[in-house]
Each structure stands twice: as structure tokens, then as C-alpha cells.
Design a protein around this motif. Structure first.
Motif, PDB file in Angstrom:
ATOM      1  N   LEU A  97      34.304  35.575   4.667  1.00  0.00           N
ATOM      2  CA  LEU A  97      34.280  37.038   4.688  1.00  0.00           C
ATOM      3  C   LEU A  97      35.687  37.605   4.535  1.00  0.00           C
ATOM      4  CD1 LEU A  97      32.696  39.687   5.093  1.00  0.00           C
ATOM      5  CD2 LEU A  97      33.049  39.406   7.569  1.00  0.00           C
ATOM      6  N   LEU A  98      36.634  37.041   5.269  1.00  0.00           N
ATOM      7  CA  LEU A  98      38.007  37.516   5.170  1.00  0.00           C
ATOM      8  C   LEU A  98      38.556  37.294   3.764  1.00  0.00           C
ATOM      9  CD1 LEU A  98      40.514  38.723   6.479  1.00  0.00           C
ATOM     10  CD2 LEU A  98      41.161  36.401   7.219  1.00  0.00           C
ATOM     11  N   GLY A  99      38.275  36.135   3.189  1.00  0.00           N
ATOM     12  CA  GLY A  99      38.732  35.862   1.833  1.00  0.00           C
ATOM     13  C   GLY A  99      38.173  36.853   0.829  1.00  0.00           C
ATOM     14  N   GLU A 100      36.890  37.167   0.957  1.00  0.00           N
ATOM     15  CA  GLU A 100      36.268  38.125   0.044  1.00  0.00           C
ATOM     16  C   GLU A 100      36.876  39.520   0.208  1.00  0.00           C
ATOM     17  OE1 GLU A 100      34.086  37.650  -2.355  1.00  0.00           O
ATOM     18  OE2 GLU A 100      33.883  35.500  -2.001  1.00  0.00           O
ATOM     19  N   ILE A 101      37.142  39.900   1.456  1.00  0.00           N
ATOM     20  CA  ILE A 101      37.735  41.219   1.700  1.00  0.00           C
ATOM     21  C   ILE A 101      39.131  41.297   1.100  1.00  0.00           C
ATOM     22  CG2 ILE A 101      38.628  42.750   3.506  1.00  0.00           C
ATOM     23  CD1 ILE A 101      36.326  41.797   5.295  1.00  0.00           C
ATOM     24  N   VAL A 102      39.952  40.293   1.368  1.00  0.00           N
ATOM     25  CA  VAL A 102      41.342  40.314   0.900  1.00  0.00           C
ATOM     26  C   VAL A 102      41.419  40.344  -0.621  1.00  0.00           C
ATOM     27  CG1 VAL A 102      43.490  38.993   0.784  1.00  0.00           C
ATOM     28  CG2 VAL A 102      42.287  39.210   2.965  1.00  0.00           C
ATOM     29  N   MET A 103      40.689  39.452  -1.279  1.00  0.00           N
ATOM     30  CA  MET A 103      40.825  39.351  -2.727  1.00  0.00           C
ATOM     31  C   MET A 103      40.131  40.495  -3.460  1.00  0.00           C
ATOM     32  SD  MET A 103      42.915  36.995  -2.854  1.00  0.00           S
ATOM     33  CE  MET A 103      43.160  37.242  -4.606  1.00  0.00           C
ATOM     34  N   THR A 104      39.079  41.068  -2.869  1.00  0.00           N
ATOM     35  CA  THR A 104      38.482  42.265  -3.475  1.00  0.00           C
ATOM     36  C   THR A 104      39.422  43.457  -3.310  1.00  0.00           C
ATOM     37  OG1 THR A 104      36.274  41.438  -2.896  1.00  0.00           O
ATOM     38  CG2 THR A 104      36.430  43.716  -3.630  1.00  0.00           C
ATOM     39  N   THR A 105      40.119  43.508  -2.188  1.00  0.00           N
ATOM     40  CA  THR A 105      41.122  44.552  -2.003  1.00  0.00           C
ATOM     41  C   THR A 105      42.203  44.448  -3.070  1.00  0.00           C
ATOM     42  OG1 THR A 105      40.752  44.604   0.394  1.00  0.00           O
ATOM     43  CG2 THR A 105      42.820  45.537  -0.417  1.00  0.00           C
ATOM     44  N   VAL A 106      42.655  43.226  -3.323  1.00  0.00           N
ATOM     45  CA  VAL A 106      43.672  43.009  -4.358  1.00  0.00           C
ATOM     46  C   VAL A 106      43.153  43.474  -5.719  1.00  0.00           C
ATOM     47  CG1 VAL A 106      44.972  41.261  -5.630  1.00  0.00           C
ATOM     48  CG2 VAL A 106      44.786  41.106  -3.143  1.00  0.00           C
ATOM     49  N   LEU A 107      41.944  43.063  -6.056  1.00  0.00           N
ATOM     50  CA  LEU A 107      41.364  43.441  -7.346  1.00  0.00           C
ATOM     51  C   LEU A 107      41.265  44.954  -7.487  1.00  0.00           C
ATOM     52  CD1 LEU A 107      39.840  42.978 -10.007  1.00  0.00           C
ATOM     53  CD2 LEU A 107      37.747  42.677  -8.664  1.00  0.00           C
ATOM     54  N   CYS A 108      40.710  45.614  -6.494  1.00  0.00           N
ATOM     55  CA  CYS A 108      40.528  47.070  -6.583  1.00  0.00           C
ATOM     56  C   CYS A 108      41.862  47.806  -6.572  1.00  0.00           C
ATOM     57  CB  CYS A 108      39.630  47.560  -5.448  1.00  0.00           C
ATOM     58  SG  CYS A 108      37.910  47.002  -5.590  1.00  0.00           S
ATOM     59  N   MET A 109      42.852  47.280  -5.854  1.00  0.00           N
ATOM     60  CA  MET A 109      44.188  47.870  -5.890  1.00  0.00           C
ATOM     61  C   MET A 109      44.766  47.823  -7.296  1.00  0.00           C
ATOM     62  SD  MET A 109      46.239  46.666  -2.456  1.00  0.00           S
ATOM     63  CE  MET A 109      47.775  47.144  -3.255  1.00  0.00           C
ATOM     64  N   VAL A 110      44.598  46.677  -7.951  1.00  0.00           N
ATOM     65  CA  VAL A 110      45.102  46.534  -9.317  1.00  0.00           C
ATOM     66  C   VAL A 110      44.392  47.514 -10.250  1.00  0.00           C
ATOM     67  CG1 VAL A 110      45.260  44.967 -11.289  1.00  0.00           C
ATOM     68  CG2 VAL A 110      45.820  44.144  -9.005  1.00  0.00           C
ATOM     69  N   VAL A 111      43.077  47.631 -10.104  1.00  0.00           N
ATOM     70  CA  VAL A 111      42.311  48.564 -10.931  1.00  0.00           C
ATOM     71  C   VAL A 111      42.805  49.997 -10.731  1.00  0.00           C
ATOM     72  CG1 VAL A 111      40.033  49.590 -11.303  1.00  0.00           C
ATOM     73  CG2 VAL A 111      40.244  47.121 -11.014  1.00  0.00           C
ATOM     74  N   LEU A 112      42.950  50.399  -9.480  1.00  0.00           N
ATOM     75  CA  LEU A 112      43.337  51.769  -9.183  1.00  0.00           C
ATOM     76  C   LEU A 112      44.773  52.067  -9.601  1.00  0.00           C
ATOM     77  CD1 LEU A 112      41.690  52.131  -5.648  1.00  0.00           C
ATOM     78  CD2 LEU A 112      40.904  53.178  -7.776  1.00  0.00           C
ATOM     79  N   GLU A 113      45.679  51.122  -9.375  1.00  0.00           N
ATOM     80  CA  GLU A 113      47.088  51.377  -9.664  1.00  0.00           C
ATOM     81  C   GLU A 113      47.406  51.298 -11.154  1.00  0.00           C
ATOM     82  OE1 GLU A 113      49.274  52.579  -7.677  1.00  0.00           O
ATOM     83  OE2 GLU A 113      47.903  52.504  -5.967  1.00  0.00           O
ATOM     84  N   THR A 114      46.769  50.392 -11.865  1.00  0.00           N
ATOM     85  CA  THR A 114      47.072  50.254 -13.296  1.00  0.00           C
ATOM     86  C   THR A 114      46.220  51.162 -14.166  1.00  0.00           C
ATOM     87  OG1 THR A 114      45.493  48.421 -13.564  1.00  0.00           O
ATOM     88  CG2 THR A 114      47.770  47.851 -13.004  1.00  0.00           C
ATOM     89  N   GLY A 115      45.009  51.430 -13.714  1.00  0.00           N
ATOM     90  CA  GLY A 115      44.109  52.202 -14.558  1.00  0.00           C
ATOM     91  C   GLY A 115      43.924  53.649 -14.172  1.00  0.00           C
ATOM     92  N   ARG A 116      44.261  54.011 -12.910  1.00  0.00           N
ATOM     93  CA  ARG A 116      43.944  55.355 -12.437  1.00  0.00           C
ATOM     94  C   ARG A 116      45.138  56.125 -11.893  1.00  0.00           C
ATOM     95  NH1 ARG A 116      39.340  56.471 -15.001  1.00  0.00           N
ATOM     96  NH2 ARG A 116      37.997  54.616 -14.950  1.00  0.00           N
ATOM     97  N   ASN A 117      46.146  55.447 -11.400  1.00  0.00           N
ATOM     98  CA  ASN A 117      47.286  56.159 -10.835  1.00  0.00           C
ATOM     99  C   ASN A 117      47.996  56.972 -11.911  1.00  0.00           C
ATOM    100  OD1 ASN A 117      49.883  56.870  -9.704  1.00  0.00           O
ATOM    101  ND2 ASN A 117      49.469  55.337  -8.121  1.00  0.00           N
ATOM    102  N   LYS A 118      48.183  58.247 -11.650  1.00  0.00           N
ATOM    103  CA  LYS A 118      48.742  59.134 -12.668  1.00  0.00           C
ATOM    104  C   LYS A 118      50.196  58.823 -12.987  1.00  0.00           C
ATOM    105  CE  LYS A 118      49.882  62.642  -9.176  1.00  0.00           C
ATOM    106  NZ  LYS A 118      49.638  64.029  -8.732  1.00  0.00           N
TER     107      LYS A 118
END
Length: 321
Positions: A193-214
Motif C-alpha cells: 500500500l505504501l509503495g503504491e501511494i508513493v509511486m502514484t504520488t510521484v507519477l501524478c506530480m510529474v503529470v501535474l508539474e510537466t503538463g499542467r503547471n503554468k
């Protein structure tokens, strides 16, 4: 008359689609891309987790040394040991041809397929291919709730289709789990569970910062590449732990098709959604409009481009540079 009727039917369909609270094209793009993603990713995990038997051909069975001992019965002790060892080495050689690079190959397949499909669909749907990513985008109001729900349903249906296509591709698919997520023996559900939380957080951070951050306009064209590498990194860490989900649709597809439902399957749903939720906090913090001048152009890229252009203009005597 026929042309008129056809035009009227087209107008009716267009009117109906336009009244829907979500984009049909975007949802269909998510369905198709997720189906391909699951087919490639779990297909690689399945085929490279198998072995090629020299006599029976493709099989998903692992190396079983007890078979060699049985074949050596009736021989002297020395002959039996030599025969068993020889057959083990032969079988091991056949297995290593397929499974020696299973982890790296599988991680690359998931990562590269995300990159390719995100590039292919980013202009249509944003190239999400993951209910957790869609959830994080909805939380920061990057997409409407109605579109997020439609995309999530499309992704799950696409994952089921992808697993269905893989079921028909793999020999004896009815005896295979088709890359279903299962927590490895000796690993607690808390670890997974912890592994899934950490690595999904990393993935979504990358998506938001590279694709959505103005403030990341320079890197937007490279967003799918960064996202693909994030998926690769997640699989490099989590494949030995639980097969790596970080994507509820990817877990649901093969589970539904093969009826593989471990008691702790909820980890592969809850974990990614918690990770997606956690990812919005750094996104909101980094998007907060303070210290803009300190990090907006930290290596003076725009200034460097401007100076280079001025130098070329002076050298060539033309402003068309």
C-alpha cells in the motif's frame, strides 16, 4: 432524398453528442489508448514471465526441478545426478532466454507504451490512461468532473478490452493470470500500500508539474516523455513487491478477465487514489504565486535565447532568424 435523410440523421447525432456534459472523442481516445497500454504492458509481463519448453513449446510454468529427479529414477546415483543436472541446465538455458530481463523489459514496456500513447492522445484527451491521474486532474480543476467520470469509465472498459485481447493472444490464456497484480509472498499489504501511494504520488506530480503547471511552458512538449519515465521508475521499484499497479484500470482489467481477486486487491485501488490525492498538495504549493521571479527562469533560458537571436541578427544582417 437519401442525402437529405442522411444529413438529418447526422444533425440529430451531432446535436445529441454536443448536449452531453463531456467530450465523447476524449473518452473514446482514453478507451482505445488504455486498451493498448494494458495489452502491451501486461502482455510483456506475461510473455517474459513464461518459458519456452524445448519439447512442449510455450508454457507459463516456472522451472520445476522435481521433474528432473523423477526422470532420473532407475539410474545409479552418479548417473541420476548427472542426468538431472544436465536437464536442469538445459531447462535453465531455455528459461533465461525469456526471463533473464523480465523486470527491466516489463518496466520499459509500461513506460514506453505510456509515452507513445500519451503523445498520440494528448491533443484529444490529455493522454491520461489512468483513473488516478484523471482523479488528480479533476481535483485541481484541470478537467470537469463529468469528463473525469466519463474518462474513468472509458479507461476501465479499455483495460478490460486490452486484457480480453491478451487472453486471446496468449496460448492457454484461461490458465494464466495475464499480469494480474498480486502482492508477493513475504510482503505485507502495508508494504504494498505504501509503495503504491508513493509511486502514484510521484507519477501524478510529474503529470501535474510537466503538463499542467503554468510556469512549465518550456517542458510541456516533453511531458509524455517525463511521464513515461515516471511509470518506468515506478515499475522498477514495485514489480517485485506487487507487480506494480499505480493505475486502478490496469489492475481491474486482467482481474476481471481472469477472475483473479486476491483478498488484498483493494490495495491496488485505494493506494493509487490516495497517491493521486497526495500529489495535489505539492502542485498547489509550487503553483502559489510567490517567489515567482526566483524560479520562473532559473538558468535564464529566455535571456539566453534572446541574446543568441540578437547575435545571429547582427551577424547575418537579417531579422528573420
Amino acid at each position: 432524398m437519401a442525402a437529405t435523410n442522411e444529413h438529418e440523421r447526422s444533425n440529430v447525432v451531432s446535436g445529441f453528442v454536443n448536449r452531453l456534459p463531456f467530450s465523447v472523442k476524449a473518452s473514446v481516445a482514453e478507451l482505445i489508448a488504455t486498451a493498448i497500454f494494458v495489452y502491451i504492458g501486461t502482455g510483456t509481463a506475461t510473455t517474459f514471465g513464461s518459458r519456452i519448453d524445448p519439447e512442449t513449446g510455450y508454457t507459463d510454468e516456472s522451472l520445476n526441478t522435481t521433474d528432473f529427479v523423477e526422470t532420473a529414477q532407475g539410474q545409479s546415483n552418479v548417473e541420476a545426478e548427472v542426468l538431472a543436472l544436465g536437464e536442469q541446465l538445459t531447462q535453465l538455458g531455455q528459461t533465461m532466454k525469456v526471463t533473464a530481463s523480465w523486470g527491466v523489459t516489463t518496466a520499459l514496456a509500461f513506460g514506453f507504451s505510456i509515452t507513445v500513447l500519451a503523445y498520440a492522445t494528448s491533443h484529444i484527451s490529455g493522454g491520461q490512461l489512468n483513473p488516478a491521474v484523471t482523479f488528480s486532474l479533476a481535483l485541481v480543476r484541470s478537467i470537469p468532473i463529468s469528463q473525469a467520470i466519463a474518462n474513468t469509465v472509458a479507461q476501465i472498459v479499455g483495460a478490460i478490452l486490452g486484457s480480453g485481447f491478451l487472453y486471446g493472444t496468449i496460448p492457454e490464456g484461461n490458465e494464466n493470470t495475464l499480469g494480474s497484480n498480486i502482492i508477493s509472498p513475504g510482503v505485507g499489504f502495508g508494504n504494498a500500500l505504501l509503495g503504491e501511494i508513493v509511486m502514484t504520488t510521484v507519477l501524478c506530480m510529474v503529470v501535474l508539474e510537466t503538463g499542467r503547471n503554468k510556469h512549465s511552458a518550456i517542458s510541456k512538449s516533453f511531458a509524455p516523455l517525463a511521464i513515461g519515465f515516471a511509470v518506468f521508475c515506478a515499475h522498477a521499484v514495485l514489480l517485485p513487491i506487487d507487480g506494480c499497479s499505480i493505475n486502478p484500470a490496469r489492475s481491474l482489467g486482467p482481474a476481471i478477465v481472469t477472475s483473479t481477486w486476491p483478498s488484498n486487491f483493494w490495495v491496488f485501488i485505494v493506494g493509487p487514489y490516495i497517491g493521486a490525492f497526495c500529489a495535489i498538495f505539492p502542485y498547489l504549493f509550487f503553483g502559489w504565486d510567490f517567489e515567482i521571479e526566483k524560479y520562473q527562469d532559473p538558468i535564464n533560458i529566455r535571456t539566453l535565447i534572446g541574446k543568441t537571436k540578437n547575435a545571429l541578427t547582427s551577424f547575418t544582417g537579417s531579422e528573420d532568424v
